[in-house]
Structure formats: C-alpha cells, structure tokens
Design an enzyme around this catalytic site. Structure first.
Site, PDB file in Angstrom:
ATOM      1  N   ASP A  71       1.036  -1.403   0.019  1.00  0.00           N
ATOM      2  CA  ASP A  71       0.081   0.249   0.023  1.00  0.00           C
ATOM      3  C   ASP A  71       0.935   1.334  -0.025  1.00  0.00           C
ATOM      4  O   ASP A  71       1.855   1.145   0.678  1.00  0.00           O
ATOM      5  CB  ASP A  71      -0.991   0.142   1.436  1.00  0.00           C
ATOM      6  N   GLU A  79       1.415  -0.443  -4.945  1.00  0.00           N
ATOM      7  CA  GLU A  79       0.565   0.517  -5.291  1.00  0.00           C
ATOM      8  C   GLU A  79       0.914   1.823  -5.910  1.00  0.00           C
ATOM      9  O   GLU A  79       1.482   2.785  -4.856  1.00  0.00           O
ATOM     10  CB  GLU A  79      -0.738   0.831  -4.148  1.00  0.00           C
TER      11      GLU A  79
END
Length: 494
Positions: free
Chosen positions: A204, A241
C-alpha cells in the site's frame, strides 16, 4: 542522499527480479480481492469455490492491528496501530489456518501490507487491544516512537517528489523507511507472514516511499516457505500501489525494477472503452501502446477498492458492479486478453463511500450468504461468483499462453479474437446486433457459450455455437441481450 539511494536500488535489482513471479500453482491464473472478508470465510471460499473454479490467488485486506474508528469505515484497516495479527477479519490462528487451507487447494494468499505510515490522530486504540498516541507519534504495540518518523508536514504538491515521499498522506504519521530500525520491524512483519505461507504482498502507498528504501526491505525478505508447496528459492511476489496517470513528479518506472505495480491506467482505459467513450476496435493494440507498464510488471483490474469509491484514479470512467453489463464485458475482456496479471474485485455493496463491510452488530463483520445460483446476498456483491467472470477465469486457464489470433472488428464497437486454437471471444458494444460469420480458430464442433451459461455434462445451460470445418461460426450477440460478450473454448466443447 537521493543519488546514494538510487545506487542501492540498482545494486539490489538482481535480488528483486525474483519478485515478478506470482508463485501461482500450475494451470491457474488470476487472483480475486475478497475485500474485508473474514479469514474463516476466505478459507471456506478457497475450498468451496475459488479452488474448484480455477482461481490462482486471493488478495486479503490488511492483516495487522488497526485503529478502531467511529462508524467502522473500511479505511480504518489502513491505519495501523501495531503489527499484531488481530483485525475484524480474525486473529493470527485463524489467518494461519486460512493460508494453509487455501494453499492446500492451489489458491495462493497475497496480503495487503501497510508500512508507509501508522494511524492518524484519533486512532488511540486498536483491534487487538493496543493503544497509541498518534499526536506524539508513539505506537507501543510495535514499538515506534517519534524517532522513527519523518517530520510532520502535509502533502499538497504532487509535483514535489520529496514532499510526496517524506510528508504525511491525509494526516497519517509517515514512517521513515530509511531508518534501519523501521526496516527491521517491517522485515520482521513481512517475514512472519512468509513463515505462515503467504505468496506475496500488495504494498500500500508504495508511491509515498523511496524506491531505494523499498529495495532494501524487499532484498532482506526470506524465501517463501517450502512447507506450503513453494519451490525452493522462491521469493514473495511484490505488487506496489503506484498511481501514475502521468503529469506528476513520481513515475511507475521508478518502481517496476523492484516488482509489479498496480496499473491504474488499465482501469481508467478499460472503463472509457466499455462506457463507449473509446471504440472497441482500438483494443487491437491493448497493452504497452496504451501507456501501461510491461505485462509482467502490471497487475491489471477493472476496478479496485479505492477507485470504485471515487478515490485514487479514474474518476467517473471507472466501471463497478453498479453498471453490471459493461462491468462483465470489461472483466471478460481483461480475462480473455493475455496482458498483465488480472485481479478480480469482490465487493460489498455501498451507498456511502466511507461505509464499512456488512456487520452483525455494527462492529463484527457478517459472513456472506450464498444463493443457489452462486451469487451472494447479505450486503456482499461477490463479483467473483458471477458466471460471466468465474467462467472467464476458466477460459484464461484453458488458453494458457496462446497468442491472440484472428482479430476482427467492424470498425466500431464489435470485435472478436481467438487465443490460438483454444479459445474465442466476441464483444458487442454497439447499439445494434452483432450477426456475422467469424473465424474462431477452434476445431469443428459444437461449443457452450460460457458467458450465457455453463457446460453441464454433454449439455449447455446457455447459448451454443457451432464451428465448421473451416473454423468459422455464425456469431450473434443482440444489442439488447443481458450480456454483450460471448466466449467458447476447447474445454466447453459439447
């Protein structure tokens, strides 16, 4: 400092190259994101549905303790309090059991990991009983202190790479991944998950971390656990990401040497095409010509948990479960096309973009309810259980690495192509019927259209297609049909 970090990044490139392998079991492809599911429910889904239907992997929500927020929004999972494996999805024992059970049926686990930051102000206690003081950057559950964070500053200018990587994303306390102690704690967390049998990670907010720091962390990770069926020397699959739509200081190319990236341009572009803003005929060169990263560096998707809510990238062009005909067409195209590593989204229904998953009491996550037609209820959408999607996972597994051949289009929004001599798909996004004799590339015979139905013994629950000795077939897709796509393959031959 940036030059030094770049040198470190290059030095570790050879180590990182192993991280492009998905570690899928043989004969399987494609993963599904079971967003906010409980570990016990995922284990059962691996055994009862994902495994039998050919899915290769499952991406799970963050596994570590997060801040408990009022009204329990979905995004509280992205506000870490500690690295203890205790969330609303379950505890460490339940997670370990889930990974073991999924691996046993050929379904690999990919964990959404959050180590760019810790919880923002207001996140004072966690799902595992830990407490924290975000205002003073104190997280005893790890433990982290103010010495482990970057100075407090807000991100306001995405054309300043230093600000994007060293300041705080929406008030989330920004960890300094260049700090050796932080690196130790992150590696310890990820290695523990590897010990439990996971196959890889979705990192993330990777865009908000320096590539050289990530290279150090990735390079220190242990090999995958051979007790769970992984080959000796296997490394965790890394997908980062990185939202890169162009025009900013940070580029996905800074990260593709370290692992795959989440290719948000794929989501944006496929949405535009199947919403009718671009024509299907232009899909003939789908891939890097559209500005995507290389195929083995691209995790591709129609939507994800962020952009289906208007966060991230893509805006109103992103297709979601709320426009089912176009969504199924786009998903079928993604799974039929050889580009990238596809990920299917499995959502819960929402009207408020902050809304958390279905619960039994406002806090405890509810289990999905399964209907006789494989669909879900109880607030769960379960796109991965839609026939038009799970049958295309089987299509992808059937065609393997066969190339696209026999491309046809009508100069507008009707297209078809084969994958070698093993599979054929056709799409109609025009407002008039597709009714043509097309080259399927398949051997002569009668086939079950796996979009409108499924093969059941020697019969088909949907439409059938008869292929002649010349490989041609009469293909009809009415503009008013529920599905604007048709697909046949050699394992659906009657």
């Amino acid at each position: 400092m940036f030059l030094a970090k770049s040198i470190v990044c290059l030095a570790l490139l050879a180590v990182a190259n192993a991280q492009f392998d998905t570690n899928y079991a043989s004969g399987r492809s494609g993963m599904v994101h079971l967003f906010e599911w409980k570990w016990d429910d995922i284990a059962a889904e691996c055994e009862n549905f994902l495994g039998p239907n050919g899915y290769a992997g499952v991406q799970v929500s963050p596994v570590n303790e997060n801040a408990v927020k009022d009204s329990r929004p979905w995004w509280e999972r992205y506000q870490p309090i500690s690295y203890k494996l205790e969330t609303r999805s379950g505890n460490e024992e339940q997670f370990a059991s889930m990974v073991k059970r999924c691996n046993a049926v050929g379904v690999r686990t990919y964990v959404d990991v959050v180590f760019n930051h810790m919880a923002a102000d207001g996140g004072t206690y966690g799902t595992g009983g830990s407490t924290a003081s975000p205002s003073s950057k104190s997280y005893p559950g790890v433990p982290y202190s103010s010495l482990d964070f970057n100075p407090t500053c807000a991100i306001s200018n995405y054309n300043d790479a230093n600000e994007v990587r060293n300041c705080e994303l929406v008030g989330l306390r920004d960890l300094n991944q260049g700090n050796s102690y932080v690196q130790d704690k992150v590696v310890e967390f990820l290695d523990h998950l590897i010990d439990l049998g996971v196959a890889g990670f979705r990192v993330d907010a990777a865009k908000h971390m320096w590539p050289a720091d990530l290279a150090v962390i990735y390079g220190r990770l242990k090999n995958l656990n051979t007790d769970h069926g992984f080959a000796s020397g296997s490394k965790a699959y890394i997908v980062q990401e990185v939202i890169d739509m162009g025009g900013e200081a940070i580029s996905k190319s800074e990260y593709t040497g370290l692992g795959a990236i989440t290719e948000f341009r794929h989501s944006d572009s496929i949405g535009k095409v199947f919403r009718g803003k671009d024509q299907l005929q232009y899909l003939t060169n789908w891939g890097t010509a559209w500005g995507f990263a290389a195929s083995d560096r691209s995790l591709v998707f129609v939507d994800n948990h962020d952009n289906q809510r208007g966060h991230g990238a893509g805006g109103a062009d992103v297709l979601t479960y709320k426009v089912p005909k176009q969504y199924k067409m786009a998903s079928a195209f993604m799974l039929a096309h050889p580009f990238g590593t596809p990920r299917v989204m499995s959502s819960f229904s929402f009207t408020d973009t902050d809304q958390g998953p279905p619960t039994t009491d406002g806090h405890n996550i509810a289990s999905p309810i399964f209907n006789s037609d494989n669909s879900c209820s109880g607030g769960w959408v379960c796109e991965h259980r839609w026939r038009q999607i799970y049958n295309m996972v089987a299509f992808r597994n059937t065609v393997g690495s066969d190339e696209i051949q026999n491309w046809w289009d009508n100069g507008s929004n009707q297209i078809s192509f084969s994958r070698g001599s093993r599979g054929f798909v056709a799409f109609n996004n025009d407002n008039y019927d597709l009714n043509s004799s097309l080259q399927t590339g398949l051997p002569a015979g009668t086939y079950c259209d796996v979009i409108s139905g499924s093969k059941s013994g020697s019969s088909c629950t949907g439409k059938t297609v008869t292929v002649g000795s010349d490989g041609r077939a009469s293909i009809y897709i009415g503009s008013s049909e529920d599905d604007g796509v048709l697909a046949i393959h050699v394992n659906a031959k009657l």
